[in-house]
Design a protein around this motif. Structure first.
Motif, PDB file in Angstrom:
ATOM      1  N   ALA A  73       0.732  -1.315  -0.050  1.00  0.00           N
ATOM      2  CA  ALA A  73      -0.039  -0.073   0.015  1.00  0.00           C
ATOM      3  C   ALA A  73       0.718   1.146   0.123  1.00  0.00           C
ATOM      4  CB  ALA A  73      -0.982   0.088   1.295  1.00  0.00           C
ATOM      5  N   HIS A  74       1.935   1.200   0.844  1.00  0.00           N
ATOM      6  CA  HIS A  74       2.791   2.363   0.832  1.00  0.00           C
ATOM      7  C   HIS A  74       3.507   2.565  -0.367  1.00  0.00           C
ATOM      8  CE1 HIS A  74       2.033   2.372   5.044  1.00  0.00           C
ATOM      9  NE2 HIS A  74       2.566   3.492   5.176  1.00  0.00           N
ATOM     10  N   ALA A  75       3.900   1.571  -1.234  1.00  0.00           N
ATOM     11  CA  ALA A  75       4.695   1.347  -2.416  1.00  0.00           C
ATOM     12  C   ALA A  75       3.826   2.149  -3.225  1.00  0.00           C
ATOM     13  CB  ALA A  75       5.148   0.156  -2.877  1.00  0.00           C
ATOM     14  N   PHE A  76       2.456   1.627  -3.477  1.00  0.00           N
ATOM     15  CA  PHE A  76       1.413   2.053  -4.527  1.00  0.00           C
ATOM     16  C   PHE A  76       1.152   3.637  -4.237  1.00  0.00           C
ATOM     17  CE2 PHE A  76      -3.364   3.008  -4.340  1.00  0.00           C
ATOM     18  CZ  PHE A  76      -3.123   3.484  -5.924  1.00  0.00           C
ATOM     19  N   ALA A  77       1.072   4.089  -2.861  1.00  0.00           N
ATOM     20  CA  ALA A  77       0.998   5.483  -2.660  1.00  0.00           C
ATOM     21  C   ALA A  77       2.138   6.447  -3.053  1.00  0.00           C
ATOM     22  CB  ALA A  77       0.853   5.936  -1.281  1.00  0.00           C
ATOM     23  N   ASN A  78       3.256   5.803  -2.943  1.00  0.00           N
ATOM     24  CA  ASN A  78       4.716   6.635  -3.218  1.00  0.00           C
ATOM     25  C   ASN A  78       4.652   6.673  -4.828  1.00  0.00           C
ATOM     26  OD1 ASN A  78       6.671   7.697  -1.956  1.00  0.00           O
ATOM     27  ND2 ASN A  78       8.130   6.654  -3.103  1.00  0.00           N
ATOM     28  N   THR A  79       4.456   5.530  -5.505  1.00  0.00           N
ATOM     29  CA  THR A  79       4.321   5.707  -6.882  1.00  0.00           C
ATOM     30  C   THR A  79       3.130   6.522  -7.647  1.00  0.00           C
ATOM     31  OG1 THR A  79       5.153   3.247  -7.202  1.00  0.00           O
ATOM     32  CG2 THR A  79       3.974   4.122  -9.100  1.00  0.00           C
ATOM     33  N   LEU A  80       2.141   6.751  -7.157  1.00  0.00           N
ATOM     34  CA  LEU A  80       0.989   7.697  -7.523  1.00  0.00           C
ATOM     35  C   LEU A  80       1.625   9.032  -7.378  1.00  0.00           C
ATOM     36  CD1 LEU A  80      -1.967   7.923  -8.543  1.00  0.00           C
ATOM     37  CD2 LEU A  80      -2.636   7.911  -6.301  1.00  0.00           C
ATOM     38  N   MET A  81       2.306   9.161  -6.315  1.00  0.00           N
ATOM     39  CA  MET A  81       2.949  10.572  -6.237  1.00  0.00           C
ATOM     40  C   MET A  81       4.183  10.894  -7.151  1.00  0.00           C
ATOM     41  SD  MET A  81       1.876  12.129  -3.231  1.00  0.00           S
ATOM     42  CE  MET A  81       0.952  11.898  -1.596  1.00  0.00           C
ATOM     43  N   ASN A  82       4.487   9.741  -7.609  1.00  0.00           N
ATOM     44  CA  ASN A  82       6.056   9.808  -8.480  1.00  0.00           C
ATOM     45  C   ASN A  82       7.098  10.104  -7.683  1.00  0.00           C
ATOM     46  OD1 ASN A  82       7.293   9.433 -10.995  1.00  0.00           O
ATOM     47  ND2 ASN A  82       6.959  11.569 -11.603  1.00  0.00           N
ATOM     48  N   GLY A  83       6.817   9.521  -6.273  1.00  0.00           N
ATOM     49  CA  GLY A  83       7.817   9.793  -5.492  1.00  0.00           C
ATOM     50  C   GLY A  83       9.006   8.642  -5.396  1.00  0.00           C
ATOM     51  N   ASP A  84       8.865   7.708  -6.183  1.00  0.00           N
ATOM     52  CA  ASP A  84       9.902   6.511  -6.173  1.00  0.00           C
ATOM     53  C   ASP A  84      11.403   7.120  -6.336  1.00  0.00           C
ATOM     54  OD1 ASP A  84       7.851   4.963  -5.765  1.00  0.00           O
ATOM     55  OD2 ASP A  84       7.773   4.115  -7.698  1.00  0.00           O
ATOM     56  N   GLY A  85      12.188   6.726  -5.462  1.00  0.00           N
ATOM     57  CA  GLY A  85      13.869   7.199  -5.537  1.00  0.00           C
ATOM     58  C   GLY A  85      14.024   8.548  -4.959  1.00  0.00           C
ATOM     59  N   ILE A  86      13.238   9.278  -4.738  1.00  0.00           N
ATOM     60  CA  ILE A  86      13.358  10.665  -4.050  1.00  0.00           C
ATOM     61  C   ILE A  86      12.705  10.756  -2.893  1.00  0.00           C
ATOM     62  CG2 ILE A  86      13.556  11.588  -6.494  1.00  0.00           C
ATOM     63  CD1 ILE A  86      10.782  12.950  -5.942  1.00  0.00           C
ATOM     64  N   PRO A 294       1.448  -4.551  -8.942  1.00  0.00           N
ATOM     65  CA  PRO A 294       1.788  -3.060  -8.517  1.00  0.00           C
ATOM     66  C   PRO A 294       1.571  -2.177  -9.928  1.00  0.00           C
ATOM     67  CG  PRO A 294       3.893  -4.293  -8.857  1.00  0.00           C
ATOM     68  CD  PRO A 294       2.752  -5.297  -8.883  1.00  0.00           C
ATOM     69  N   MET A 295       1.046  -0.871  -9.698  1.00  0.00           N
ATOM     70  CA  MET A 295       0.986   0.106 -10.714  1.00  0.00           C
ATOM     71  C   MET A 295       2.051   0.822 -11.101  1.00  0.00           C
ATOM     72  SD  MET A 295      -1.750   3.320 -10.534  1.00  0.00           S
ATOM     73  CE  MET A 295      -0.508   4.125  -9.414  1.00  0.00           C
ATOM     74  N   SER A 296       2.357   1.023 -12.408  1.00  0.00           N
ATOM     75  CA  SER A 296       3.585   1.766 -12.952  1.00  0.00           C
ATOM     76  C   SER A 296       3.121   3.251 -12.927  1.00  0.00           C
ATOM     77  CB  SER A 296       4.013   1.192 -14.470  1.00  0.00           C
ATOM     78  OG  SER A 296       2.875   1.607 -15.315  1.00  0.00           O
ATOM     79  N   ARG A 297       4.164   4.052 -13.147  1.00  0.00           N
ATOM     80  CA  ARG A 297       3.683   5.395 -13.111  1.00  0.00           C
ATOM     81  C   ARG A 297       3.332   5.816 -14.372  1.00  0.00           C
ATOM     82  NH1 ARG A 297       2.532   9.902 -10.301  1.00  0.00           N
ATOM     83  NH2 ARG A 297       2.747  11.650 -11.922  1.00  0.00           N
ATOM     84  N   THR A 298       3.546   5.028 -15.567  1.00  0.00           N
ATOM     85  CA  THR A 298       2.912   5.202 -16.922  1.00  0.00           C
ATOM     86  C   THR A 298       1.147   4.934 -16.578  1.00  0.00           C
ATOM     87  OG1 THR A 298       4.801   4.784 -17.935  1.00  0.00           O
ATOM     88  CG2 THR A 298       2.747   4.625 -19.272  1.00  0.00           C
ATOM     89  N   GLU A 299       1.042   3.964 -15.983  1.00  0.00           N
ATOM     90  CA  GLU A 299      -0.358   3.692 -15.768  1.00  0.00           C
ATOM     91  C   GLU A 299      -1.041   4.383 -14.885  1.00  0.00           C
ATOM     92  OE1 GLU A 299      -0.086  -1.319 -15.974  1.00  0.00           O
ATOM     93  OE2 GLU A 299       0.095  -0.153 -14.102  1.00  0.00           O
ATOM     94  N   ALA A 300      -0.326   5.122 -13.868  1.00  0.00           N
ATOM     95  CA  ALA A 300      -1.170   6.363 -13.199  1.00  0.00           C
ATOM     96  C   ALA A 300      -1.590   7.463 -14.056  1.00  0.00           C
ATOM     97  CB  ALA A 300      -0.125   6.620 -11.998  1.00  0.00           C
ATOM     98  N   GLU A 301      -0.427   7.773 -14.964  1.00  0.00           N
ATOM     99  CA  GLU A 301      -0.609   8.917 -15.564  1.00  0.00           C
ATOM    100  C   GLU A 301      -1.694   8.775 -16.915  1.00  0.00           C
ATOM    101  OE1 GLU A 301       3.236   9.503 -17.010  1.00  0.00           O
ATOM    102  OE2 GLU A 301       3.980  10.689 -15.305  1.00  0.00           O
ATOM    103  N   SER A 302      -2.005   7.450 -17.230  1.00  0.00           N
ATOM    104  CA  SER A 302      -2.721   7.263 -18.285  1.00  0.00           C
ATOM    105  C   SER A 302      -4.513   7.129 -17.505  1.00  0.00           C
ATOM    106  CB  SER A 302      -2.669   5.643 -18.797  1.00  0.00           C
ATOM    107  OG  SER A 302      -3.479   5.308 -19.664  1.00  0.00           O
ATOM    108  N   ALA A 303      -4.336   6.835 -16.500  1.00  0.00           N
ATOM    109  CA  ALA A 303      -5.622   6.699 -15.717  1.00  0.00           C
ATOM    110  C   ALA A 303      -6.023   8.246 -15.453  1.00  0.00           C
ATOM    111  CB  ALA A 303      -5.832   5.917 -14.591  1.00  0.00           C
ATOM    112  N   SER A 304      -4.952   9.080 -15.033  1.00  0.00           N
ATOM    113  CA  SER A 304      -5.336  10.336 -14.794  1.00  0.00           C
ATOM    114  C   SER A 304      -5.819  11.106 -15.936  1.00  0.00           C
ATOM    115  CB  SER A 304      -4.104  11.100 -14.062  1.00  0.00           C
ATOM    116  OG  SER A 304      -4.036  12.436 -14.075  1.00  0.00           O
ATOM    117  N   GLY A 305      -5.161  10.987 -16.823  1.00  0.00           N
ATOM    118  CA  GLY A 305      -5.476  11.379 -18.390  1.00  0.00           C
ATOM    119  C   GLY A 305      -7.035  11.279 -18.782  1.00  0.00           C
ATOM    120  N   LEU A 306      -7.251   9.999 -18.437  1.00  0.00           N
ATOM    121  CA  LEU A 306      -8.520   9.668 -18.902  1.00  0.00           C
ATOM    122  C   LEU A 306      -9.792  10.227 -18.007  1.00  0.00           C
ATOM    123  CD1 LEU A 306     -10.735   7.954 -20.423  1.00  0.00           C
ATOM    124  CD2 LEU A 306     -10.322   5.894 -18.943  1.00  0.00           C
TER     125      LEU A 306
END
Length: 414
Positions: A73-86, A294-306
């Protein structure tokens, strides 16, 4: 009005099938107060409570599953934020509590005479906790809004920064106005003055996937129950931003033990499971061939665009109607733009907000009236804080037909 293509209608219909609450007669137009949830959210919570409703951190299978759910759950939240690695994201009971913990942590670092710039159009969750630091001699400096539309301006920020400014706290978009500020530029201005930045993304995140990597802000917080999930919040912080703080959890837990150090007590593990149901839905929205995993950042952006595409036509129709009425004052920017999300507040000289809501309530249309915890913004704009505004807030599953139904009800009133 923005065009509605057959393919977009089909996509919206596909998304709506995942929300059982949308199959009835009730129309939900108070999404800024809380979105509906796809069936995958309660399904995951139900399954978790039957199979792994135990404490994390032990070695037996149920506890291992609970620990895995917490981590995913925490990993998903961080990916949705685009916070992975930072940076890392902490899940807490609410934005109010997350900001309160952050302010308390900062109280150990601030000295008498230090200044915090607080945006006048913020939700009280990202105002009140900072004002209370005045007991340590910390000064609050208001970043005031433009009195015509209630917007924050970057020039206004520059004018209130000094060499004593330590923090700048503001909303990505006001939960009354729906108009987004340039977070990246505001952050740059604040950082150039030596201040760190806390952004309230509650009203923005349901419409756009946050991008903390691009914006550069130090902290970003939003409510999951407004982003198609359970009643918890997520706060991202950059690694270097968390490092200087002592979190609220017990003294024997090291600062580097994230997210545990910033999590007070046992969080809602069943809500963590629910967040994985939100992840499943976002992957479905993005057209992922397999929604598990797990969701990828690309998938997060695709869903958001829709989601953004689905909102444009209903939002445009609502604004067209309200702008056509001389008895209506839209609070904030009256036009649709790339900076506007699906939140519209207005008042009318023909009635009071509470009376308008009574009529829409009886017609099976859910909207909201009041100051929406943006009390100080209402005061600044000369709005009666007892009555507040009439707010209509959209999500991607709201249709043009639902807005037409609302217009039928509003037209004879306004």
């Amino acid at each position: 009005m923005a065009p509605v293509t057959a393919s977009l209608v089909a996509e919206q219909d596909r998304l709506r099938t995942r929300f059982p609450s949308l199959s009835g007669d009730q129309i939900f137009l108070e999404n800024a107060g809380g979105s509906q949830v796809p069936k995958s959210v309660p399904d995951r919570m139900h399954q978790f409570m039957l199979e792994a409703y135990v404490q994390t951190g032990a070695g037996y299978p149920a506890s291992a599953l609970a620990t895995e759910t917490f981590s995913k759950a925490h990993a998903f939240a961080n990916t949705l934020m685009n916070g992975d690695g930072i940076g890392s994201t902490v899940i807490q009971p609410s934005c109010s509590q997350a900001v309160k913990h952050l302010a308390e942590s900062w109280s150990y670092l601030l000295n008498k005479g230090n200044e915090i710039v607080v945006a006048q159009n913020g939700h009280e969750a990202n105002i009140g906790a900072w004002l209370k630091l005045d007991r340590f001699g910390v000064k609050t400096v208001w970043w005031e809004v433009d009195r015509d539309f209630g917007d924050l301006t970057l020039d206004g920020l520059s004018k209130v920064l000094t060499d004593r400014t330590r923090l700048v706290v503001f909303p990505h978009t006001s939960n009354l106005l729906g108009y987004a500020i340039d977070v990246a530029e505001a952050t740059r201005i604040a950082h150039d003055a030596g201040a760190k930045v806390v952004v309230d993304g509650v009203a923005f995140a349901p419409h756009h996937a946050p991008d903390v990597k691009a914006w550069g802000c130090d902290w970003y917080v939003f409510s999951w129950y407004k982003v198609f999930g359970p009643h918890v919040a997520a706060m991202f912080g950059r690694h270097e931003a968390w490092e200087g703080l002592t979190g609220p959890n017990h003294v024997f837990i090291p600062k580097v033990a994230m997210p545990y150090k910033q999590t007070l007590g046992c969080p809602s593990y069943e809500a963590m499971a629910g967040l994985l149901g939100t992840q499943e839905y976002l992957r479905f929205a993005a057209g992922a061939p397999k929604t598990e995993g797990p969701m990828s950042r690309t998938e997060a952006e695709s869903a958001s665009g829709l989601f953004q595409a689905c909102e444009r036509a209903p939002l445009a129709r609502l604004l067209d109607f309200l702008n056509s009425k001389s008895t209506v004052r839209i609070v904030g920017q009256p036009a649709i733009s790339a900076h506007r999300v699906g939140i519209v507040s207005f008042v009318t000289s023909k009635s009071t907000p509470k009376l308008v809501a009574a009529v829409t309530d009886s017609a099976g249309i859910g909207i909201k009236t009041g100051h929406m915890y943006s009390f100080r913004l209402c005061e600044a704009l000369g709005i009666d804080t007892e009555q507040g505004v009439i707010r209509v807030s959209l999500a991607h599953y709201n249709t043009v037909e639902e807005i037409e139904r609302l217009i039928q009800i509003l037209d004879p009133i306004v």
